[in-house]
Design an enzyme around this catalytic site. Structure first.
Site, PDB file in Angstrom:
ATOM      1  N   ASN A   1       0.810  -1.207  -0.072  1.00 38.93           N
ATOM      2  CA  ASN A   1      -0.190  -0.060   0.021  1.00 38.93           C
ATOM      3  C   ASN A   1       0.720   1.300  -0.156  1.00 38.93           C
ATOM      4  OD1 ASN A   1      -2.680  -1.605   0.314  1.00 38.93           O
ATOM      5  ND2 ASN A   1      -2.304  -1.612   2.476  1.00 38.93           N
TER       6      ASN A   1
ATOM      7  N   SER B   1     -10.635  -0.797   0.003  1.00 37.96           N
ATOM      8  CA  SER B   1      -9.475  -1.513   0.000  1.00 37.96           C
ATOM      9  C   SER B   1      -8.986  -2.590  -0.782  1.00 37.96           C
ATOM     10  CB  SER B   1      -8.864  -1.676   1.402  1.00 37.96           C
ATOM     11  OG  SER B   1      -9.868  -2.430   2.212  1.00 37.96           O
TER      12      SER B   1
ATOM     13  N   LYS C   1      -0.501   4.157   4.385  1.00 41.02           N
ATOM     14  CA  LYS C   1      -0.764   3.716   2.814  1.00 41.02           C
ATOM     15  C   LYS C   1      -0.050   4.809   2.031  1.00 41.02           C
ATOM     16  CE  LYS C   1      -3.972   1.335   4.511  1.00 41.02           C
ATOM     17  NZ  LYS C   1      -4.457   1.317   6.072  1.00 41.02           N
TER      18      LYS C   1
END
Length: 387
Positions: A59, A180, A235
């Site tokens: 991420n 996500s 992230k």
């Protein structure tokens, strides 16, 4: 002198026996999980299980996690911020982040999970109506479960229907700006319509922050700001922690009633100082250049896979590309084949995703080269065809 290890109590043995049965059951259903033992990370490259691999499941979209930071000298805040752990760096970075995001105030938490699990219960009342997207993150689900408000599930990406003000004072829509595991997100028109109709919006920007609207997230593209914006920093920010942004009144209430803030030691001043550095990177020319690199790689991957395989991706342009294969065993097998080829892509299985929708969650990052994107796409296509 060797220390004697105490014998386990009978209750300990019974617990282990019960958990072993459950672990065996999960193994039979291809649901065993483990933490991949990564060594020697350099950007997106590292060693895993004796292989040199490149990650396609990170991420770290902009590659900021690997950039050096000179942090503050102090490692700990010493206490809850309501006792004596409220430091200047906390207040400064909260104010700077709120101003950048377009909110009146912001509260810093140690993690996005802790923020969602403690802020939702302190804001929602038993008289509110709460509408939750069916695919919301576990932290959002847990936060709503801990609240007194009744919750209704929405089909994925469907907006709630607002009820009468007499029946409930507030209709909350709780959702992610970029989901996500699916890489899609609610339409801006639906979000604006909910706010215009008098509803409250609790928007989790975990996978939108750093990428959209100059890094401010998809919520910054709305004509009216969300009621609450949750901005996790692990992230695209390449850091840790999370901000919860809203009005001055809402943030004052959160600071004195959100249990994850009240009863937790203040965020490390080292982390708060690092967040301040990353904020300047994300909002400045460096962040803009990295976003440009990221979107070029995303477009290359989508074109390559779509033209060769007919793979359909979400309409929302994001770094997340779900390759749904269905069975847990098949997802694990393709993941293993890719690892042999030098690519690390985790197989995502229930309960992270619904039953029957096991997948490879492919993420494209600014740090990938165009040559790597092409080579990975070719190997992925071969693995999918063989499977």
């Amino acid at each position: 002198m060797t220390r004697r290890v105490p014998a386990p109590a009978s209750g300990n043995r019974e617990l282990d026996s019960r958990l072993l049965e459950r672990l065996d059951d999960e193994a039979q259903r291809s649901l065993t999980r483990r933490c991949p033992p990564i060594r020697g990370r350099e950007g997106l490259a590292y060693a895993l299980d004796g292989r040199e691999v490149v990650s396609y499941c990170s991420n770290d979209y902009l590659g900021l996690s690997q950039m050096p930071i000179e942090a503050a000298d102090a490692t700990g805040s010493g206490a809850s911020r309501l006792v004596c752990g409220d430091l200047e760096v906390h207040r400064r970075v909260e104010a700077r982040f709120a101003e950048w995001l377009g909110h009146e105030d912001a509260v810093l938490f140690p993690s996005g999970f802790q923020a969602n699990a403690s802020v939702l219960p302190c804001l929602l009342s038993k008289d509110d109506r709460v509408h939750s997207d069916r695919l919301n993150h576990a932290s959002l689900i847990d936060g709503m479960r801990l609240s007194a408000a009744p919750r209704s599930l929405l089909e994925h990406l469907q907006p709630p229907k607002l009820g009468s003000r007499e029946a409930a004072p507030r209709d909350w829509w709780v959702c992610e700006s970029v989901f996500s595991m699916d890489g899609d997100g609610p339409s801006l028109g639906d979000l604006e319509g909910h706010l215009a109709g008098g509803g409250c919006l609790y928007l989790d920007e975990a996978h939108g922050l750093g990428l959209f609207a100059g890094g401010r997230g998809r919520g910054a593209l709305l004509r009216a700001r969300p009621t609450i914006t949750v901005a996790p920093l692990g992230k695209a920010f390449g850091c840790a922690g999370a901000f919860v942004a809203g009005s001055k009144v809402a943030c004052a209430w959160i600071r004195s009633h959100a249990r994850g803030f009240v009863f937790s030691t203040g965020v490390s001043p080292m982390l708060a100082a690092a967040i301040e550095v990353q904020l300047e990177r994300v909002r400045g020319p460096e962040g803009e250049a990295l976003r440009g690199q990221l979107w070029r790689k995303v477009d290359r991957f989508r074109t390559r896979l779509g033209a060769s395989h007919g793979q359909a991706f979400p309409a929302l342009r994001s770094p997340i590309h779900p390759i749904v294969v269905g069975s847990n065993a098949r997802a694990l097998a393709i993941s293993a084949r890719l690892l042999d080829a030098g690519w690390h892509v985790q197989a995502i299985r229930p309960p992270t995703v619904p039953e029957g929708s096991a997948r490879l969650r492919v993420t494209i990052c600014a740090g990938h080269s165009l040559e790597q994107v092409d080579a990975f796409a070719d190997d992925l296509l071969r693995c999918l065809e063989d499977a």
